[in-house]
Design an enzyme around this catalytic site. Structure first.
Site, PDB file in Angstrom:
ATOM      1  N   LYS A 301       0.778  -1.235   0.000  1.00 54.80           N
ATOM      2  CA  LYS A 301       0.000   0.000   0.000  1.00 54.80           C
ATOM      3  C   LYS A 301       0.814   1.291   0.000  1.00 54.80           C
ATOM      4  O   LYS A 301       0.273   2.366  -0.285  1.00 54.80           O
ATOM      5  CB  LYS A 301      -0.936   0.022   1.230  1.00 54.80           C
ATOM      6  N   TYR A 389      -7.171  -4.900  -1.242  1.00 53.49           N
ATOM      7  CA  TYR A 389      -5.957  -5.172  -2.020  1.00 53.49           C
ATOM      8  C   TYR A 389      -5.942  -4.359  -3.315  1.00 53.49           C
ATOM      9  O   TYR A 389      -4.908  -3.807  -3.692  1.00 53.49           O
ATOM     10  CB  TYR A 389      -5.854  -6.669  -2.311  1.00 53.49           C
TER      11      TYR A 389
HETATM   12  P1  RFL Z   1      10.489   8.090  -0.959  1.00 51.84           P
HETATM   13  O1  RFL Z   1      10.416   7.067  -2.043  1.00 51.84           O
HETATM   14  O2  RFL Z   1      11.175   7.712   0.305  1.00 51.84           O
HETATM   15  O3  RFL Z   1      11.164   9.384  -1.581  1.00 51.84           O
HETATM   16  C1  RFL Z   1      11.546  10.481  -0.773  1.00 51.84           C
HETATM   17  C2  RFL Z   1      12.600  11.301  -1.504  1.00 51.84           C
HETATM   18  O4  RFL Z   1      12.949  12.421  -0.669  1.00 51.84           O
HETATM   19  C3  RFL Z   1      14.359  12.570  -0.647  1.00 51.84           C
HETATM   20  N1  RFL Z   1      14.766  13.224   0.629  1.00 51.84           N
HETATM   21  C4  RFL Z   1      15.140  14.502   0.714  1.00 51.84           C
HETATM   22  N2  RFL Z   1      15.240  15.465  -0.204  1.00 51.84           N
HETATM   23  C5  RFL Z   1      15.650  16.677   0.209  1.00 51.84           C
HETATM   24  N3  RFL Z   1      15.990  16.960   1.505  1.00 51.84           N
HETATM   25  C6  RFL Z   1      15.902  16.021   2.462  1.00 51.84           C
HETATM   26  N4  RFL Z   1      16.237  16.301   3.716  1.00 51.84           N
HETATM   27  C7  RFL Z   1      15.452  14.728   2.073  1.00 51.84           C
HETATM   28  N5  RFL Z   1      15.242  13.570   2.743  1.00 51.84           N
HETATM   29  C8  RFL Z   1      14.826  12.674   1.850  1.00 51.84           C
HETATM   30  C9  RFL Z   1      14.899  11.154  -0.782  1.00 51.84           C
HETATM   31  O5  RFL Z   1      16.214  11.154  -1.310  1.00 51.84           O
HETATM   32  C10 RFL Z   1      13.887  10.525  -1.746  1.00 51.84           C
HETATM   33  O6  RFL Z   1      14.293  10.645  -3.093  1.00 51.84           O
HETATM   34  O7  RFL Z   1       9.029   8.584  -0.546  1.00 51.84           O
HETATM   35  P2  RFL Z   1       7.699   8.750  -1.451  1.00 51.84           P
HETATM   36  O8  RFL Z   1       8.003   9.499  -2.709  1.00 51.84           O
HETATM   37  O9  RFL Z   1       6.657   9.252  -0.544  1.00 51.84           O
HETATM   38  O10 RFL Z   1       7.346   7.256  -1.934  1.00 51.84           O
HETATM   39  C11 RFL Z   1       6.899   6.283  -1.024  1.00 51.84           C
HETATM   40  C12 RFL Z   1       7.277   4.899  -1.513  1.00 51.84           C
HETATM   41  O11 RFL Z   1       8.673   4.891  -1.802  1.00 51.84           O
HETATM   42  C13 RFL Z   1       6.950   3.801  -0.471  1.00 51.84           C
HETATM   43  O12 RFL Z   1       5.721   4.054   0.154  1.00 51.84           O
HETATM   44  C14 RFL Z   1       6.874   2.387  -1.111  1.00 51.84           C
HETATM   45  O13 RFL Z   1       8.118   2.000  -1.602  1.00 51.84           O
HETATM   46  C15 RFL Z   1       6.367   1.352  -0.092  1.00 51.84           C
HETATM   47  N6  RFL Z   1       6.370  -0.033  -0.618  1.00 51.84           N
HETATM   48  C16 RFL Z   1       5.340  -0.500  -1.395  1.00 51.84           C
HETATM   49  N7  RFL Z   1       4.324   0.305  -1.746  1.00 51.84           N
HETATM   50  C17 RFL Z   1       3.345  -0.145  -2.590  1.00 51.84           C
HETATM   51  O14 RFL Z   1       2.402   0.613  -2.863  1.00 51.84           O
HETATM   52  N8  RFL Z   1       3.353  -1.397  -3.147  1.00 51.84           N
HETATM   53  C18 RFL Z   1       4.344  -2.286  -2.857  1.00 51.84           C
HETATM   54  O15 RFL Z   1       4.362  -3.403  -3.412  1.00 51.84           O
HETATM   55  C19 RFL Z   1       5.371  -1.858  -1.919  1.00 51.84           C
HETATM   56  N9  RFL Z   1       6.379  -2.681  -1.600  1.00 51.84           N
HETATM   57  C20 RFL Z   1       7.427  -0.887  -0.297  1.00 51.84           C
HETATM   58  C21 RFL Z   1       7.393  -2.222  -0.802  1.00 51.84           C
HETATM   59  C22 RFL Z   1       8.489  -0.452   0.488  1.00 51.84           C
HETATM   60  C23 RFL Z   1       9.514  -1.323   0.775  1.00 51.84           C
HETATM   61  N10 RFL Z   1      10.580  -0.814   1.536  1.00 51.84           N
HETATM   62  C24 RFL Z   1      11.937  -1.016   1.234  1.00 51.84           C
HETATM   63  C25 RFL Z   1      10.305   0.166   2.555  1.00 51.84           C
HETATM   64  C26 RFL Z   1       8.401  -3.110  -0.508  1.00 51.84           C
HETATM   65  C27 RFL Z   1       9.443  -2.675   0.300  1.00 51.84           C
HETATM   66  C28 RFL Z   1      10.503  -3.706   0.638  1.00 51.84           C
HETATM   67  C1  PHB Z   2       7.054  -6.233  -4.294  1.00 56.60           C
HETATM   68  O1  PHB Z   2       8.085  -5.673  -3.894  1.00 56.60           O
HETATM   69  O2  PHB Z   2       6.944  -6.640  -5.457  1.00 56.60           O
HETATM   70  C2  PHB Z   2       5.919  -6.421  -3.354  1.00 56.60           C
HETATM   71  C3  PHB Z   2       6.039  -5.997  -2.048  1.00 56.60           C
HETATM   72  C4  PHB Z   2       4.957  -6.183  -1.176  1.00 56.60           C
HETATM   73  C5  PHB Z   2       3.798  -6.803  -1.632  1.00 56.60           C
HETATM   74  C6  PHB Z   2       3.690  -7.222  -2.939  1.00 56.60           C
HETATM   75  C7  PHB Z   2       4.754  -7.032  -3.814  1.00 56.60           C
HETATM   76  O3  PHB Z   2       2.759  -7.008  -0.790  1.00 56.60           O
END
Ligand code: RFL
Ligand code: PHB
Length: 397
Positions: A301, A389
């Site tokens: 999400k 979902y």
């Molecule tokens: P981001 O991607 O963290 O980007 C923030 C940006 O801000 C910069 N920044 C700064 N810039 C200027 N000054 C500062 N002081 C700053 N501090 C930080 C950073 O360099 C960066 O470029 O936040 P944003 O844009 O809100 O995006 C959010 C998403 O990245 C995050 O919610 C998702 O990745 C979460 N997530 C998933 N979401 C889904 O909807 N579907 C998925 O399947 C899903 N799988 C996941 C995920 C997150 C994961 N991790 C690693 C947390 C799976 C994983 C493993």
């Molecule tokens: C993915 O990284 O592809 C991913 C992560 C969390 C999910 C599904 C897919 O629930």
């Protein structure tokens, strides 16, 4: 010190900031994006993989939908594994035809970056000492330094799209913000490998005696897999052999047999956390995406919630500039938070259902099994899973 003026200063060039920039540009609203990292660093973070239709639609609205159209993989079901048995959930059948799309955050970010550079829109990467000023007034300012030169960006509004560890939320006076948090007692180890996905039509979520496992994909030749592990583990504790042996033990025998293995091209550890900051507006500063909330990745999400925030925020800013109405600005926080809390609930529920908790004991274990058993046999509970979902509508009520 150089001084520039724009309408909206966007902090963060992750998916939230880039998508907001693309939507504002379409509406003719001048803006600048500032990120502290380099483009390669931003692209190197392997994160989300599943997009709701709301997110895909928004990419189209922003004029950046071609990549997801050509390379996204539409999914109509998910598979739950427990007690070594696989149970399909017909997500599309249960939601009157809705689907999700497997398309990586890296690819989505690259599409948005390319679009931005083709249009020549201003993005400052590797900005140091980013600071926010006077956002409780009508003349906010962002200062930063780049290559040793100090810059001042004067604007009407600041959008804090800078993720969980960013500067925007940290700039809000303590008394003005309430934070809610739950930290889970485990992490995910994620591996990216150039092997065909073990299941290319459905993401697999497995609850096993040895902990949770997830099988996802980035393309027909690239897989993204995760296993639950103790929060204290380090990436170095997991060589490829250990990872592949472990994930196989957590799947049903057929998937375990079918799984192809290969050298990892990326490996990372993600702590699991639920977090919400309220409100999401402070005068002329707005928070969006991970800057305001975190969900454990189980429900897929995080990125989708970020896209929802950006939709509400871009509409509010467009209304402000085009219709001279602040109605959207005044209701932004409340509208976004109502959708966020629902996604927080779903992500917490699915995390609780699918993981092994060190403290749950034999009774807790049986409750989890009973709920999984109920879920796969009950149309009512399966429908609830499916409708969350695929993503609740932006105007759910
Ligand atoms: P981001 O991607 O963290 O980007 C923030 C940006 O801000 C910069 N920044 C700064 N810039 C200027 N000054 C500062 N002081 C700053 N501090 C930080 C950073 O360099 C960066 O470029 O936040 P944003 O844009 O809100 O995006 C959010 C998403 O990245 C995050 O919610 C998702 O990745 C979460 N997530 C998933 N979401 C889904 O909807 N579907 C998925 O399947 C899903 N799988 C996941 C995920 C997150 C994961 N991790 C690693 C947390 C799976 C994983 C493993
Ligand atoms: C993915 O990284 O592809 C991913 C992560 C969390 C999910 C599904 C897919 O629930």
């Amino acid at each position: 010190m150089t001084t520039t003026r724009t309408r909206v200063a966007i902090i963060g060039a992750g998916p939230s900031g880039l998508l907001l920039g693309a939507l504002l540009h379409k509406a003719g609203i001048e803006h600048v994006i500032i990120d502290r990292q380099s483009p390669d660093y931003v692209l190197g973070r392997i994160r989300a993989g599943i997009l709701e239709q709301v997110t895909v639609d928004l990419l189209h609205e922003a004029g950046v939908g071609h990549g997801v159209d050509s390379d996204g993989n539409v999914h109509r079901s998910i598979e739950l594994v427990f007690k070594n048995t696989r149970h399909p959930i017909d997500v599309t059948g249960l939601t009157k035809g809705k689907v999700v799309t497997a398309y990586g955050q890296t690819e989505l970010t690259r599409d948005l970056m390319k679009h931005r550079s083709q249009l020549g829109l201003p993005t400052v990467y590797e900005a140091a000492e980013v600071q926010l000023h006077d956002f409780d007034s009508t003349h906010p300012e962002v200062t930063y330094s780049k290559d040793g030169v100090s810059h001042s960006l004067q604007c009407d509004f600041i959008a804090g799209c800078d993720g969980f560890h960013g500067v925007a939320r940290a700039s809000v006076p303590l008394g003005a913000i309430t934070e809610y948090e739950k930290v889970y007692p485990f992490a995910w180890l994620g591996v990216l490998a150039d092997v065909p996905p073990v299941s290319s039509h459905a993401i697999v979520y497995a609850n096993s005696k040895r902990g949770f496992a997830l099988c996802s994909m980035r393309s027909m030749t690239r897989s993204r897999y995760y296993v639950q592990c103790p929060s204290s583990d380090k990436v170095e504790d997991w060589n490829d052999r250990r990872f592949w042996d472990e994930i196989r033990t957590r799947l049903d025998p057929e998937l375990a047999e079918r799984m192809q293995t290969g050298p990892s091209i990326e490996k990372s550890m993600t702590p699991l956390r639920s977090f919400v900051a309220e409100p999401m507006r402070f005068g002329h500063l707005f928070l969006a995406g991970d800057a305001a909330h975190i969900v454990p990745p189980t429900g897929a999400k995080g990125l989708n919630l970020a896209a929802g925030d950006v939709k509400y925020l871009s509409s509010a800013l467009i209304e402000h500039y085009q219709d001279k109405s602040d109605a959207g600005i005044d209701t932004y926080s409340q509208r976004a938070l109502s959708r966020i809390w629902r996604a927080e609930r779903f992500s917490w529920w699915l995390t609780t259902l699918m993981h092994r908790f060190p403290e749950s004991g034999a009774f807790g274990q049986r409750m989890q099994e009973a709920e999984l058993d109920y879920l796969v046999h009950s149309q009512a509970l399966s429908t609830s899973l499916a409708e969350n979902y695929v993503g609740l509508p932006l105007d759910f009520g």
